[in-house]
Design an enzyme around this catalytic site. Sequence first.
Site, PDB file in Angstrom:
ATOM      1  NE  ARG A  77      31.793  34.455  35.312  1.00 26.44           N
ATOM      2  CZ  ARG A  77      32.243  35.716  35.300  1.00 26.44           C
ATOM      3  NH1 ARG A  77      31.727  36.618  36.126  1.00 26.44           N
ATOM      4  NH2 ARG A  77      33.223  36.098  34.504  1.00 26.44           N
ATOM      5  NE  ARG A 103      37.677  39.995  40.448  1.00 31.33           N
ATOM      6  CZ  ARG A 103      36.878  39.959  39.367  1.00 31.33           C
ATOM      7  NH1 ARG A 103      35.662  39.405  39.447  1.00 31.33           N
ATOM      8  NH2 ARG A 103      37.285  40.464  38.215  1.00 31.33           N
ATOM      9  CG  HIS A 172      30.659  40.943  41.972  1.00 30.63           C
ATOM     10  ND1 HIS A 172      29.811  39.991  41.430  1.00 30.63           N
ATOM     11  CD2 HIS A 172      30.913  41.813  40.964  1.00 30.63           C
ATOM     12  CE1 HIS A 172      29.573  40.294  40.166  1.00 30.63           C
ATOM     13  NE2 HIS A 172      30.201  41.383  39.860  1.00 30.63           N
ATOM     14  CG  ASP A 216      25.961  45.746  34.552  1.00 29.86           C
ATOM     15  OD1 ASP A 216      26.949  45.446  33.872  1.00 29.86           O
ATOM     16  OD2 ASP A 216      26.022  46.139  35.742  1.00 29.86           O
ATOM     17  CD  GLU A 273      27.709  43.012  41.693  1.00 31.70           C
ATOM     18  OE1 GLU A 273      28.596  43.887  41.608  1.00 31.70           O
ATOM     19  OE2 GLU A 273      27.164  42.497  40.693  1.00 31.70           O
TER      20      GLU A 273
HETATM   21  O1  TA6 Z   1      28.885  43.867  38.836  1.00 32.21           O
HETATM   22  C1  TA6 Z   1      28.463  43.818  37.504  1.00 32.21           C
HETATM   23  C2  TA6 Z   1      29.693  43.712  36.608  1.00 32.21           C
HETATM   24  O2  TA6 Z   1      30.475  44.876  36.678  1.00 32.21           O
HETATM   25  C3  TA6 Z   1      29.222  43.394  35.194  1.00 32.21           C
HETATM   26  O3  TA6 Z   1      29.357  44.515  34.342  1.00 32.21           O
HETATM   27  C4  TA6 Z   1      30.107  42.204  34.788  1.00 32.21           C
HETATM   28  O4  TA6 Z   1      31.325  42.645  34.242  1.00 32.21           O
HETATM   29  C5  TA6 Z   1      30.279  41.520  36.146  1.00 32.21           C
HETATM   30  O5  TA6 Z   1      30.522  42.608  37.033  1.00 32.21           O
HETATM   31  C6  TA6 Z   1      31.298  40.419  36.202  1.00 32.21           C
HETATM   32  O6  TA6 Z   1      32.582  40.923  36.130  1.00 32.21           O
HETATM   33  P1  TA6 Z   1      33.804  39.844  36.157  1.00 32.21           P
HETATM   34  O7  TA6 Z   1      35.043  40.675  36.049  1.00 32.21           O
HETATM   35  O8  TA6 Z   1      33.717  39.099  37.444  1.00 32.21           O
HETATM   36  O9  TA6 Z   1      33.543  38.933  34.973  1.00 32.21           O
END
Ligand code: TA6
Length: 302
Positions: A77, A103, A172, A216, A273
């Site tokens: 993260r 990833r 992202h 979001d 993003e």
């Molecule tokens: O980009 C926003 C999103 O799609 C949110 O809905 C949340 O799920 C975030 O990405 C993080 O996703 P992850 O799979 O990295 O926990």
Amino acid sequence: MESLTNEPAALGQRYGIARRLTFAEMHGGTVAELSHDGARAIVALQGAQVLSYEADGHGEVLWLSPQARLGTGKAVRGGIPVCWPWFGPHPQGGSHPAHGFVRTQRWWPVSTATSTDSTRIKLACPAAGEGHSAWPHSARLELEIVLGQCLTLFLTTRNTGTSEFALTQALHSYFRVDDIADVDVLGLEDVHFIDQLDSGALKTEGGAVRIAGEIDRVYQGLTETVTIADARRRIAIQSRGCTSVVLWNPWIDKSARLGDMGEDGYRRMLCLETANAGADVITLAPGESHTLTAIISATSAR
Ligand code: TA6
């Protein structure tokens, strides 16, 4: 020729550049450390994920979880995760991971270079060409990261298979802010967005975006620069090869559910993003390529 080892020393011999690009062990995995003038960047081989970008004279631009750990089978993260070949949940649902499968995959250096303008590394993801239960296609997937006056990422997909495929994706990016309560997001005024927290309702909002709770949004039809402004600095994100950007902050309750946002992490970060998401779907015929580009720069607030 892709590297066959992830030992920092062996990688350094093959791809290192004295005083500009070295390899090291960090966060439990192998990373490349890039420098150019007063700028620094750290890129994990896992996911070709940028973990850190220190802009010359403007400090750390990216937010990274205090629990960041490579090699766990889970996406790290923070930084700039590569979401590919689907953004969000898998189109057919099921148990497939959100945001695709690259990833957590090992990427390999393809080339490195330095000049008076920049230091750069290009990485490739072999898994993209091996097919996947959730994505029965074949592609050449490369990410080139260029560190100079800005940090620029070029994510290029080439269809190496025999059938057309659809692609959604995102760089992202998790940006660091001093305090989310003090942030204005500029450049999204009156742009349509899909509200992921309101059953995908299509909305617009005038004025700068302020964050005072979980947000979001998948903005559509965007072509301009988006800026994250706080009292200290402005982070500008130019996106090319797409017409959508995603704005996300998990706030308090979702942060608790995620479990890797650290203490009050939501106050120190905002995701903006660069994406092909929502209706912004890329279709590639055999042999066709597409590049998604993010150009990130930091300047003083005034
Ligand atoms: O980009 C926003 C999103 O799609 C949110 O809905 C949340 O799920 C975030 O990405 C993080 O996703 P992850 O799979 O990295 O926990």
